[in-house]
Design a protein around this motif. Sequence first.
Motif, short mmCIF file in Angstrom:
data_model
loop_
_atom_site.label_atom_id
_atom_site.label_comp_id
_atom_site.label_asym_id
_atom_site.label_seq_id
_atom_site.Cartn_x
_atom_site.Cartn_y
_atom_site.Cartn_z
N LEU A 1 -24.09 12.04 -43.73
CA LEU A 1 -22.84 13.36 -42.90
C LEU A 1 -22.37 13.71 -41.51
O LEU A 1 -21.79 14.08 -41.25
CB LEU A 1 -23.54 14.63 -43.47
CG LEU A 1 -24.79 14.42 -45.02
CD1 LEU A 1 -24.90 15.91 -45.15
CD2 LEU A 1 -22.59 14.67 -45.60
N ALA A 2 -23.62 12.97 -40.71
CA ALA A 2 -23.73 13.28 -39.60
C ALA A 2 -24.51 11.98 -38.99
O ALA A 2 -25.24 11.46 -39.77
CB ALA A 2 -24.62 14.30 -38.71
N ALA A 3 -24.16 11.65 -37.48
CA ALA A 3 -25.16 9.73 -36.43
C ALA A 3 -25.80 10.67 -36.06
O ALA A 3 -26.37 11.80 -35.70
CB ALA A 3 -24.51 9.79 -36.10
N ALA A 4 -27.37 9.74 -35.79
CA ALA A 4 -28.58 9.91 -35.65
C ALA A 4 -28.94 9.16 -34.60
O ALA A 4 -28.37 7.96 -34.23
CB ALA A 4 -29.78 10.17 -36.07
N TYR A 5 -29.28 9.76 -33.02
CA TYR A 5 -28.73 8.94 -31.98
C TYR A 5 -30.33 8.08 -31.74
O TYR A 5 -31.34 9.43 -31.47
CB TYR A 5 -28.32 9.80 -31.16
CG TYR A 5 -26.63 9.93 -31.48
CD1 TYR A 5 -25.59 8.89 -31.05
CD2 TYR A 5 -26.73 11.66 -32.29
CE1 TYR A 5 -24.84 9.19 -31.71
CE2 TYR A 5 -25.48 11.29 -32.19
CZ TYR A 5 -24.97 10.34 -32.20
OH TYR A 5 -23.31 10.67 -32.40
N LEU A 6 -30.63 7.62 -30.64
CA LEU A 6 -32.37 7.42 -29.99
C LEU A 6 -32.84 8.54 -29.80
O LEU A 6 -32.60 9.42 -28.87
CB LEU A 6 -31.91 6.17 -28.52
CG LEU A 6 -32.93 5.44 -28.01
CD1 LEU A 6 -33.85 4.81 -29.42
CD2 LEU A 6 -33.26 4.87 -26.52
N ASN A 7 -34.52 8.56 -30.11
CA ASN A 7 -34.81 9.56 -29.35
C ASN A 7 -34.89 11.25 -30.68
O ASN A 7 -35.30 11.79 -29.90
CB ASN A 7 -34.85 10.12 -28.41
CG ASN A 7 -35.61 8.76 -27.84
OD1 ASN A 7 -36.55 7.92 -28.13
ND2 ASN A 7 -35.22 8.54 -26.46
N ASP A 8 -33.97 10.41 -31.18
CA ASP A 8 -33.50 12.20 -32.06
C ASP A 8 -34.94 11.96 -33.17
O ASP A 8 -35.65 11.45 -33.46
CB ASP A 8 -31.81 11.95 -33.48
CG ASP A 8 -31.38 12.33 -32.59
OD1 ASP A 8 -31.27 13.24 -30.91
OD2 ASP A 8 -30.37 12.34 -33.34
N VAL A 9 -35.25 13.71 -33.59
CA VAL A 9 -36.14 13.53 -34.03
C VAL A 9 -35.72 14.19 -35.75
O VAL A 9 -34.89 15.17 -35.28
CB VAL A 9 -37.90 14.64 -33.50
CG1 VAL A 9 -38.68 14.98 -34.40
CG2 VAL A 9 -38.18 14.16 -32.53
N ILE A 10 -35.70 14.04 -36.73
CA ILE A 10 -35.24 14.56 -37.86
C ILE A 10 -36.60 14.59 -39.01
O ILE A 10 -37.53 13.74 -39.21
CB ILE A 10 -34.49 12.57 -38.13
CG1 ILE A 10 -33.57 12.52 -37.22
CG2 ILE A 10 -33.98 12.90 -39.45
CD1 ILE A 10 -33.46 11.00 -37.82
N ASP A 11 -36.33 16.04 -39.59
CA ASP A 11 -37.83 15.88 -40.79
C ASP A 11 -36.53 15.54 -42.12
O ASP A 11 -35.21 15.25 -42.28
CB ASP A 11 -37.34 17.29 -40.28
CG ASP A 11 -38.24 17.75 -39.65
OD1 ASP A 11 -39.39 17.32 -38.81
OD2 ASP A 11 -38.40 19.01 -38.66
#
Length: 156
Positions: A80-90
């Motif tokens: 649905l959307a991009a994640a980037y370096l150092n993103d914290v994702i639950d």
Amino acid sequence: MSDSNNTIAAQQWRHADPFILSWTVSPDQIDHYQHANNVAYVSQLEQTSWAHSNALGLTIEQYKSLDRGMAISRHEINYLAAAYLNDVIDCATWIVECDGRLKLARHFEFIRRSDGVSLLTARTEFVCIALSSGRPKRMPDIFADIYGRASIQISE
């Protein structure tokens, strides 16, 4: 259940009472577009599944001693959307089906903690197999009991 006290508010999840494993995107998971690579997401689906199974009391050692495993038969992933370096994702998961015999299904949702954006939803279907042969085999009673009790009711 969660491995962090700083997870996304409950009202944002697609289902109630998720099991949550947090993921921080690392440099080796970044692709040539400077986003988290889709392989990293698939790996996180697996890690979240195993963490949930372990939290429920089922371990790889038990799988091996019973000569049974839950093998993936189908993934349906919505990016649905991009994640980037150092993103914290639950990374949340729920068991949404368990027939107590052969099949199990999970839903997933990954939400970026910093802004609450849903990055991924997914459904994974599993079939119980004999580890020694790879052939479908009936779930041991302990699988049917534990996964069955953890299964939530959903309306799709």
